[in-house]
Design a protein around this motif. Structure first.
Motif, PDB file in Angstrom:
ATOM      1  N   LEU A 148      -1.108 -19.543 -25.871  1.00 58.64           N
ATOM      2  CA  LEU A 148      -0.533 -19.068 -25.606  1.00 58.64           C
ATOM      3  C   LEU A 148       1.386 -18.893 -25.911  1.00 58.64           C
ATOM      4  CD1 LEU A 148      -0.502 -16.813 -23.257  1.00 58.64           C
ATOM      5  CD2 LEU A 148       0.842 -18.751 -21.598  1.00 58.64           C
ATOM      6  N   VAL A 149       1.405 -17.104 -26.157  1.00 60.74           N
ATOM      7  CA  VAL A 149       3.251 -17.045 -26.149  1.00 60.74           C
ATOM      8  C   VAL A 149       3.783 -16.322 -24.904  1.00 60.74           C
ATOM      9  CG1 VAL A 149       4.658 -15.676 -27.672  1.00 60.74           C
ATOM     10  CG2 VAL A 149       2.023 -17.327 -28.807  1.00 60.74           C
ATOM     11  N   ILE A 150       4.555 -16.964 -24.100  1.00 59.53           N
ATOM     12  CA  ILE A 150       5.577 -15.819 -23.161  1.00 59.53           C
ATOM     13  C   ILE A 150       6.780 -15.250 -23.998  1.00 59.53           C
ATOM     14  CG2 ILE A 150       6.389 -15.592 -21.269  1.00 59.53           C
ATOM     15  CD1 ILE A 150       3.428 -16.600 -21.064  1.00 59.53           C
ATOM     16  N   ILE A 151       7.360 -14.275 -24.233  1.00 59.36           N
ATOM     17  CA  ILE A 151       8.573 -14.215 -24.716  1.00 59.36           C
ATOM     18  C   ILE A 151       8.675 -13.479 -23.325  1.00 59.36           C
ATOM     19  CG2 ILE A 151       9.541 -11.941 -25.776  1.00 59.36           C
ATOM     20  CD1 ILE A 151       7.012 -11.496 -27.476  1.00 59.36           C
ATOM     21  N   GLY A 152      10.519 -14.678 -23.364  1.00 60.18           N
ATOM     22  CA  GLY A 152      11.437 -14.141 -21.488  1.00 60.18           C
ATOM     23  C   GLY A 152      10.221 -15.191 -20.553  1.00 60.18           C
ATOM     24  N   VAL A 153      11.238 -16.371 -21.457  1.00 62.10           N
ATOM     25  CA  VAL A 153      10.602 -17.253 -20.311  1.00 62.10           C
ATOM     26  C   VAL A 153      11.533 -17.528 -19.108  1.00 62.10           C
ATOM     27  CG1 VAL A 153       9.789 -19.453 -20.059  1.00 62.10           C
ATOM     28  CG2 VAL A 153       9.997 -18.419 -22.597  1.00 62.10           C
ATOM     29  N   GLY A 154      11.644 -16.294 -18.108  1.00 58.99           N
ATOM     30  CA  GLY A 154      11.964 -16.245 -16.685  1.00 58.99           C
ATOM     31  C   GLY A 154      11.006 -16.612 -15.801  1.00 58.99           C
ATOM     32  N   LEU A 155      10.980 -15.943 -13.974  1.00 62.66           N
ATOM     33  CA  LEU A 155       9.929 -15.859 -12.756  1.00 62.66           C
ATOM     34  C   LEU A 155       9.099 -15.712 -12.965  1.00 62.66           C
ATOM     35  CD1 LEU A 155       9.916 -16.881  -9.720  1.00 62.66           C
ATOM     36  CD2 LEU A 155       9.705 -14.317  -9.610  1.00 62.66           C
ATOM     37  N   ILE A 156       8.817 -14.663 -13.901  1.00 58.76           N
ATOM     38  CA  ILE A 156       6.980 -14.539 -14.131  1.00 58.76           C
ATOM     39  C   ILE A 156       6.761 -14.714 -14.868  1.00 58.76           C
ATOM     40  CG2 ILE A 156       6.328 -11.647 -14.973  1.00 58.76           C
ATOM     41  CD1 ILE A 156       6.759 -11.897 -12.269  1.00 58.76           C
ATOM     42  N   GLY A 157       7.084 -14.659 -16.368  1.00 59.87           N
ATOM     43  CA  GLY A 157       6.613 -14.977 -17.547  1.00 59.87           C
ATOM     44  C   GLY A 157       5.961 -16.468 -17.664  1.00 59.87           C
ATOM     45  N   GLY A 158       7.682 -17.139 -16.748  1.00 60.64           N
ATOM     46  CA  GLY A 158       6.844 -18.727 -16.517  1.00 60.64           C
ATOM     47  C   GLY A 158       5.696 -19.132 -15.382  1.00 60.64           C
ATOM     48  N   SER A 159       5.826 -18.506 -14.593  1.00 56.74           N
ATOM     49  CA  SER A 159       4.977 -19.051 -13.796  1.00 56.74           C
ATOM     50  C   SER A 159       3.047 -18.481 -14.239  1.00 56.74           C
ATOM     51  CB  SER A 159       4.811 -17.927 -12.234  1.00 56.74           C
ATOM     52  OG  SER A 159       6.248 -17.568 -11.605  1.00 56.74           O
ATOM     53  N   PHE A 160       3.208 -17.799 -14.826  1.00 64.02           N
ATOM     54  CA  PHE A 160       2.223 -17.046 -15.608  1.00 64.02           C
ATOM     55  C   PHE A 160       1.926 -18.318 -16.445  1.00 64.02           C
ATOM     56  CE2 PHE A 160      -0.803 -14.515 -16.871  1.00 64.02           C
ATOM     57  CZ  PHE A 160      -0.808 -14.204 -18.996  1.00 64.02           C
ATOM     58  N   ALA A 161       2.468 -19.270 -16.978  1.00 60.34           N
ATOM     59  CA  ALA A 161       2.519 -20.302 -17.719  1.00 60.34           C
ATOM     60  C   ALA A 161       1.907 -21.166 -16.998  1.00 60.34           C
ATOM     61  CB  ALA A 161       3.006 -20.564 -18.599  1.00 60.34           C
ATOM     62  N   LEU A 162       2.614 -21.050 -15.910  1.00 58.46           N
ATOM     63  CA  LEU A 162       2.260 -22.793 -14.637  1.00 58.46           C
ATOM     64  C   LEU A 162       0.621 -22.828 -14.398  1.00 58.46           C
ATOM     65  CD1 LEU A 162       6.183 -23.101 -13.087  1.00 58.46           C
ATOM     66  CD2 LEU A 162       4.826 -24.812 -14.540  1.00 58.46           C
TER      67      LEU A 162
END
Lengths: 293, 293
Positions: free
Chosen positions: A9-23
């Motif tokens: 999985l690639v997250i472009i922009g690892v903030g609240l939204i992207g980070g939470s998706f990954a977690l």
């Protein structure tokens, strides 16, 4: 519910939204490896240390190599630029999706750049509170019970939609689909307009006084709740307003009509009309509260 | 802090505000006997059963006989009528105070009717949330840590102000004083205007759709907070708006200017100006949050 596993999985922009998706996807056991892409070395380092991502991408080519899914979660103002950057490196079969608060501008950028890969692009919008921001605020249950709206295009492959749906469901979210224009109009009315109105109130109050401390000293809980969204990120909301400009301008104009109507009714001292309008307002809100359960 | 004991407290309008005042003073051991005055026999019965009052007044004359203090806590629309009713029966030395959200109209009514007893009238306004209403919602700690604004007149005896201050302090509140006009302007800006804006949003949304359920389905926490005050009592807010009409009309007009400015800036696509305004708005709110601690 479609079962899904992502090797990469690639997250472009690892903030609240992207980070939470990954977690959330890690927690659901759905993803094996998370690659982060971002401009701030400091933020990417934090994301690595927090265990949100497994590696920081050297460049876009290596990031997208063998990616199963890429989530665009950077500020919406960067959408055009990011679409241009990923386009040469996106592989056939990679699901591309986003988390932007507006959809038409994102779709336009996707049409401009993705070429044949447009078929695997699933425009999306998770409706999740963002009072705090940044990767340190990211949490695995941010999306639990929250709505996610997908706005697939005519060209979008059903399989891509199914997979994106499955990913968000694994995050605990409730998925709906709608047309791009409908999304932007609905969000203009229920989210973007209220933000503009709240900002405008603060600006009005600021302009009206030499002594803001004195003016706001007795502001109570009603003021606090009404203005909460005026504490939102100015940059993020500049971008959202510009991105959804047409729909938002229509909303503001229609709201101005409504406010003017109220102004005239009050000027005339028409208590009956006031009460009728206030009742209608409360009734609509009470119905909404009942419907959301 | 002045110590005070009331042998007989009279509450006119035994709802959330009046009921909580009585309960708070009971809890503080400051009041011996509470007489309730109200139009609804059912509500007065409830107040008696809840232990908020000790007796239901037969009539205004008996209610005010030997009263140490009378609190006017009925809806502000009834102010003129109540002032007329108490005027013949108020005894010299009885402290008269109120809890209305507006002050000029209350003061005018007091001047019209109270005659020589005006000197013992202390206009007051407890700034306490009223999401729920009615005597069943009354609680002894409603005013703990809350602001109460007193707007004594030139004619008001210092002793009456001291006693009223002491009563509200016994309820746990923080007392401030200001001029009547300043109170109404400040409240117009920070409370009355936001309520009107929230009502107007619901009315606008109602008018804009055939399908409110669909429109509001994805409304999130921002919408919920912004519109919370639109669930307020239509009757109460009709009365407040009419009572504070002049100040509120000025606020609405100035707000319309501000919103128009934002509308033009957005129409021009001026992102820099938008960001500047949104930053200013957020900054002012953040300062306020720091100041209230």
């Amino acid at each position: 519910m479609t079962q899904i596993t992502l090797n990469k999985l690639v997250i472009i922009g690892v903030g609240l939204i992207g980070g939470s998706f990954a977690l959330a996807l890690r927690k659901a056991g759905v993803v094996k490896h998370v690659t982060g892409v971002g401009r701030s070395r400091e933020n990417m380092q934090r994301a690595l240390e927090q265990g949100v991502i497994d590696e920081i991408a050297e460049n876009m080519a290596s990031a997208l190599h063998d990616a199963d899914c890429v989530l665009l979660a950077m500020p919406v103002g960067q959408t055009e630029a990011i679409m241009a950057q990923i386009a040469p490196h996106v592989q056939t079969g990679t699901i591309i999706t986003d988390a932007g608060s507006t959809k038409q501008d994102v779709v336009t950028a996707a049409r401009n750049h993705l070429g044949d890969n447009l078929k695997n692009f699933v425009p999306g919008h998770p409706i999740a509170g963002a009072e705090h921001s940044g990767v340190l605020a990211a949490q695995p249950d941010l999306y639990t019970g929250k709505h996610v709206i997908l706005t697939p295009l005519e060209e979008t492959y059903i399989d891509a939609v199914k997979k994106t749906t499955a990913l968000w469901q694994a995050c605990g979210a409730k998925i709906s689909q709608m047309q791009v224009a409908e999304h932007d109009e609905i969000l203009a009315a229920t989210s973007h307009l209220p933000h503009v109105l709240a900002f405008a109130l603060m600006n009005h109050l600021h302009r009206s006084t030499d002594n803001p401390k004195n003016l706001l000293r007795f502001a109570g809980s009603g003021f606090r709740d009404f203005t909460r969204i005026a504490s939102s990120s100015p940059e993020m909301w500049r971008d959202i307003c510009l991105a959804n400009r047409e729909a938002l301008l229509k909303q503001i104009a229609a709201y101005q009509d409504e406010l003017n109507t109220l102004h005239v009714i009050l000027k005339n001292g028409d208590g009956e009309a006031l009460e009728k309008l206030f009742s209608q307002a409360r009734g609509m809100r009470e119905d909404w509260l009942k419907n959301i359960g």
